[in-house]
Design an enzyme around this catalytic site. Structure first.
Site, mmCIF file in Angstrom:
data_model
loop_
_atom_site.group_PDB
_atom_site.id
_atom_site.type_symbol
_atom_site.label_atom_id
_atom_site.label_comp_id
_atom_site.label_asym_id
_atom_site.label_seq_id
_atom_site.Cartn_x
_atom_site.Cartn_y
_atom_site.Cartn_z
ATOM 1 N N CYS A 24 -6.262 36.738 45.291
ATOM 2 C CA CYS A 24 -6.814 37.391 43.967
ATOM 3 C C CYS A 24 -6.952 39.156 44.327
ATOM 4 O O CYS A 24 -5.833 39.768 44.407
ATOM 5 C CB CYS A 24 -7.923 36.968 43.513
ATOM 6 N N HIS A 68 -7.657 31.367 43.389
ATOM 7 C CA HIS A 68 -8.547 31.317 44.610
ATOM 8 C C HIS A 68 -8.502 29.899 45.308
ATOM 9 O O HIS A 68 -9.003 28.880 44.918
ATOM 10 C CB HIS A 68 -10.078 31.168 43.957
ATOM 11 N N GLU A 128 -9.669 28.958 47.962
ATOM 12 C CA GLU A 128 -10.737 28.478 48.355
ATOM 13 C C GLU A 128 -11.907 27.712 47.797
ATOM 14 O O GLU A 128 -12.999 27.243 48.223
ATOM 15 C CB GLU A 128 -11.398 29.625 49.311
HETATM 16 N N1 GLN Z 1 -9.746 41.529 38.728
HETATM 17 C C1 GLN Z 1 -10.149 41.590 40.000
HETATM 18 C C2 GLN Z 1 -9.594 42.801 40.508
HETATM 19 O O1 GLN Z 1 -9.150 43.853 39.833
HETATM 20 C C3 GLN Z 1 -9.829 40.647 40.868
HETATM 21 C C4 GLN Z 1 -10.510 39.173 40.566
HETATM 22 C C5 GLN Z 1 -10.682 38.268 41.788
HETATM 23 O O2 GLN Z 1 -10.631 38.648 42.890
HETATM 24 N N2 GLN Z 1 -11.120 37.070 41.256
HETATM 25 O O3 GLN Z 1 -9.912 43.333 41.716
#
Ligand code: GLN
Length: 187
Positions: free
Chosen positions: A79, A171, A173
């Protein structure tokens, strides 16, 4: 046993540590270059990439992580971690290590209330789908020719690998399924 640095500046690092331990390896909560230097692999967790970027700079971790990636050590970004490993884009601020030839749109799947969970087929993990949690997730918009797309959702890559670098829009995890961490730590 592999020592796995889990970047712990902000975001979902504790669950990554649990997953690493369940895989039989040693998680190292990492906030400094000296902690990173003791490790064989690195996980960059989800969170907020703008905040993580600022903390990478203030903790003196940008060049050490750049060097770690260049040393071909295994690196996994989930992410926000995927965002900082991706290619820079015009008008976007924050650290981009260009560690993998992908471009992403931050929050490309929508805001927090558009979060969702979906089973995704990852051939490298066998026939059982991997339950994937998307939270303000980055959407992959461009993939370089040497990038292996290990999984897609609705035709969009969500799990990509190039050499030593693995990235997930979701994610892994946040589920009890440790197959993706096992896959990463086998590399
Ligand atoms: N939207 C977040 C960002 O721009 C990332 C979101 C996440 O890691 N769950 O960094």
């Amino acid at each position: 046993m592999v020592k796995v640095a889990v970047l712990a500046l902000q975001g979902a690092f504790a669950k990554h540590c649990e997953a690493v331990a369940l895989c039989g390896h040693t998680p190292v909560v990492t906030r400094s270059a000296s902690e990173l230097a003791r490790c064989d692999a690195l996980i960059l967790p989800g969170g907020e990439s703008t905040v993580i970027s600022k903390l990478l700079v203030s903790n003196g971790l940008v060049e050490p992580i750049r060097g770690f990636i260049a040393s071909q050590a295994p690196v996994f970004g989930t992410c926000a971690g995927m965002i900082v490993l991706s290619q820079p884009k015009p008008l976007e601020q924050g650290i981009r290590f260009s560690a993998i030839h992908i471009e992403v749109d931050r929050n490309g799947y929508g805001s927090q209330i558009a979060s969702f969970e979906v089973p995704v087929t990852v051939l490298a993990l066998g026939s059982k789908p991997f339950q994937s949690v998307f939270i303000r997730a980055p959407k992959v918009t461009r993939v370089g020719e040497h990038v292996r797309v290990l999984a897609s959702h609705d035709g969009t890559p969500v799990l990509c690998q190039e050499n030593n670098v693995l990235t997930a829009s979701f994610h892994p995890e946040l589920t009890d399924d440790i197959r993706l961490h096992e896959y990463f730590l086998r590399q």
